[in-house]
Design a protein around this motif. Structure first.
Motif, mmCIF file in Angstrom:
data_model
loop_
_atom_site.group_PDB
_atom_site.id
_atom_site.type_symbol
_atom_site.label_atom_id
_atom_site.label_comp_id
_atom_site.label_asym_id
_atom_site.label_seq_id
_atom_site.Cartn_x
_atom_site.Cartn_y
_atom_site.Cartn_z
ATOM 1 N N ILE A 158 42.304 39.455 31.168
ATOM 2 C CA ILE A 158 41.353 38.445 31.369
ATOM 3 C C ILE A 158 40.290 38.795 30.886
ATOM 4 C CG2 ILE A 158 40.598 36.356 32.384
ATOM 5 C CD1 ILE A 158 43.514 35.992 31.963
ATOM 6 N N PRO A 159 39.483 38.922 29.824
ATOM 7 C CA PRO A 159 38.112 39.497 29.520
ATOM 8 C C PRO A 159 36.965 39.114 30.413
ATOM 9 C CG PRO A 159 39.295 38.958 27.647
ATOM 10 C CD PRO A 159 39.806 38.250 28.666
ATOM 11 N N VAL A 160 36.426 39.951 31.050
ATOM 12 C CA VAL A 160 35.189 39.563 31.727
ATOM 13 C C VAL A 160 33.831 40.226 30.694
ATOM 14 C CG1 VAL A 160 33.777 40.007 33.658
ATOM 15 C CG2 VAL A 160 36.426 39.824 34.024
ATOM 16 N N ASN A 161 33.049 39.089 30.341
ATOM 17 C CA ASN A 161 31.919 39.597 29.737
ATOM 18 C C ASN A 161 30.740 40.136 30.490
ATOM 19 O OD1 ASN A 161 29.475 39.783 28.133
ATOM 20 N ND2 ASN A 161 30.171 38.045 26.894
ATOM 21 N N MET A 162 30.686 41.220 30.802
ATOM 22 C CA MET A 162 29.691 41.970 31.614
ATOM 23 C C MET A 162 28.252 42.049 30.992
ATOM 24 S SD MET A 162 32.388 45.176 32.953
ATOM 25 C CE MET A 162 31.209 45.928 34.111
ATOM 26 N N ALA A 163 28.266 42.118 29.715
ATOM 27 C CA ALA A 163 26.864 41.846 29.122
ATOM 28 C C ALA A 163 26.252 40.779 29.572
ATOM 29 C CB ALA A 163 27.058 42.213 27.650
ATOM 30 N N ALA A 164 27.123 39.573 29.482
ATOM 31 C CA ALA A 164 26.512 38.403 29.928
ATOM 32 C C ALA A 164 26.499 38.029 31.512
ATOM 33 C CB ALA A 164 27.493 37.112 29.327
ATOM 34 N N GLY A 165 26.816 39.310 32.079
ATOM 35 C CA GLY A 165 26.822 39.087 33.752
ATOM 36 C C GLY A 165 28.014 38.278 34.272
ATOM 37 N N GLU A 166 28.820 38.024 33.659
ATOM 38 C CA GLU A 166 29.872 37.121 34.266
ATOM 39 C C GLU A 166 30.601 37.997 35.489
ATOM 40 O OE1 GLU A 166 31.851 35.130 30.309
ATOM 41 O OE2 GLU A 166 32.821 36.400 31.223
ATOM 42 N N HIS A 167 30.772 39.026 35.682
ATOM 43 C CA HIS A 167 30.995 39.772 36.956
ATOM 44 C C HIS A 167 30.395 39.682 38.239
ATOM 45 C CE1 HIS A 167 28.278 42.449 35.120
ATOM 46 N NE2 HIS A 167 28.406 43.443 36.040
ATOM 47 N N LEU A 219 33.490 36.129 41.304
ATOM 48 C CA LEU A 219 32.970 36.572 42.640
ATOM 49 C C LEU A 219 34.146 36.240 43.619
ATOM 50 C CD1 LEU A 219 29.253 36.263 42.714
ATOM 51 C CD2 LEU A 219 30.615 38.348 42.492
ATOM 52 N N ALA A 220 34.961 35.195 43.179
ATOM 53 C CA ALA A 220 35.972 34.667 44.037
ATOM 54 C C ALA A 220 37.090 35.475 44.388
ATOM 55 C CB ALA A 220 36.432 33.251 43.633
ATOM 56 N N LEU A 221 37.048 36.543 42.951
ATOM 57 C CA LEU A 221 38.086 37.601 42.772
ATOM 58 C C LEU A 221 37.610 39.040 43.512
ATOM 59 C CD1 LEU A 221 39.525 36.759 39.516
ATOM 60 C CD2 LEU A 221 40.757 36.477 41.475
ATOM 61 N N ASN A 222 36.367 39.230 43.352
ATOM 62 C CA ASN A 222 35.883 40.514 43.898
ATOM 63 C C ASN A 222 34.406 40.174 44.466
ATOM 64 O OD1 ASN A 222 34.675 42.801 44.712
ATOM 65 N ND2 ASN A 222 35.364 44.005 42.787
ATOM 66 N N PRO A 223 34.139 39.958 45.664
ATOM 67 C CA PRO A 223 33.082 39.680 45.990
ATOM 68 C C PRO A 223 31.883 40.601 45.737
ATOM 69 C CG PRO A 223 34.252 40.102 47.725
ATOM 70 C CD PRO A 223 35.245 40.070 46.542
ATOM 71 N N PHE A 224 32.141 41.943 45.470
ATOM 72 C CA PHE A 224 31.196 43.035 45.184
ATOM 73 C C PHE A 224 30.852 43.014 43.609
ATOM 74 C CE2 PHE A 224 33.519 44.758 48.837
ATOM 75 C CZ PHE A 224 32.621 45.153 49.443
ATOM 76 N N GLY A 225 31.452 42.064 42.970
ATOM 77 C CA GLY A 225 31.012 41.744 41.659
ATOM 78 C C GLY A 225 31.089 43.187 40.592
ATOM 79 N N GLN A 226 32.314 43.781 40.662
ATOM 80 C CA GLN A 226 32.713 44.875 39.933
ATOM 81 C C GLN A 226 34.033 44.845 39.501
ATOM 82 O OE1 GLN A 226 32.247 47.849 43.141
ATOM 83 N NE2 GLN A 226 30.603 48.397 42.194
ATOM 84 N N VAL A 227 34.357 44.789 38.251
ATOM 85 C CA VAL A 227 35.455 45.034 37.592
ATOM 86 C C VAL A 227 36.524 46.109 38.015
ATOM 87 C CG1 VAL A 227 34.791 43.462 35.551
ATOM 88 C CG2 VAL A 227 34.867 45.960 35.380
ATOM 89 N N PRO A 228 37.748 46.045 38.130
ATOM 90 C CA PRO A 228 38.526 44.927 37.570
ATOM 91 C C PRO A 228 38.816 44.208 38.924
ATOM 92 C CG PRO A 228 39.870 46.923 37.871
ATOM 93 C CD PRO A 228 38.658 47.327 38.184
ATOM 94 N N ALA A 229 39.520 43.120 38.880
ATOM 95 C CA ALA A 229 40.245 42.428 39.503
ATOM 96 C C ALA A 229 41.598 42.177 39.190
ATOM 97 C CB ALA A 229 39.667 41.025 39.948
#
Length: 213
Positions: A33-42, A48-58
């Motif tokens: 499931i791609p997370v667009n980090m450039a857009a700050g999706e993480h 954030l419901a998957l990783n409250p620290f806001g870091q990939v991966p989940a």
């Protein structure tokens, strides 16, 4: 029908690559499931419901939700012990393997990640490289690799005589570093150099590399 494993992350992320490599070693199917980090999706919901620290991966598998790449790989290695590459060892051997997993996380990763940030990712984002930081961290990495050279003179792999998580966890950062001037630090140490050639040529890692193409 069995629920498919889902990995939320980016193909450029070394932490996500660690999980991809583990899944491929275990011959497990998964969905990225791609997370667009450039857009700050993480840094936003729903990630954030998957990783409250806001870091990939989940990681998601049914009602199991995990974050922290090394915790995920250990779950995969132990939970699917009968599939693919073993990756973990029994008894006292696991204790030794765990030492080198910790060495990767606390000794190798901080300096290798900093070097890759300066030499790979900053140029990618058009940010000037901090040459002083490169010089400082090259010296630190050299000292870590001196210890690895000694270990690998005694053992084919860091955790023992077979490829395990201790080796796998290194591959993403090594793969990036070998594309930079830092390559010389690996090449100049014969046992380290042979180990790098071995672990980066594994079919599972080739599949991770192909995800970037």
């Amino acid at each position: 029908m069995a629920e498919i494993i889902k990995v939320h992350g980016s193909v450029l992320s070394t932490a996500a690559q660690r999980v991809f490599a583990c899944l491929y070693e275990k011959e497990l199917e998964f969905e990225l499931i791609p997370v667009n980090m450039a857009a700050g999706e993480h840094k936003k919901e729903p990630f954030l419901a998957l990783n409250p620290f806001g870091q990939v991966p989940a990681f998601e598998h049914g009602d199991l939700k995990l974050f922290e790449s090394r915790a995920i790989t250990q779950h995969i290695a132990h939970g699917y012990a009968d599939k693919g590459t073993p990756l973990v060892l029994p008894g006292k051997q696991m204790a030794i393997l765990s030492v080198w997993m910790e060495a990767e996380a606390h000794q190798f990763d901080p300096v290798a990640s900093k070097l890759n940030w300066e030499l790979i990712f900053k140029p990618m984002f058009g940010i000037p490289t901090d040459n002083a930081a490169v010089e400082e961290n090259e010296a630190k990495l050299g000292k870590v690799l001196d210890i690895y050279e000694s270990r690998l003179a005694q053992s084919k792999y860091l955790g023992g005589d077979i490829f395990t998580l201790a080796d796998l966890h290194h591959i993403p950062n090594i793969s990036y570093a070998m594309r930079t001037q830092v390559k010389k630090l690996f090449d100049s140490r014969p046992h380290v150099s042979a180990w790098v050639a071995d672990i980066t040529s594994r079919p599972a890692w080739s599949k991770v590399v192909a995800m970037n193409k």
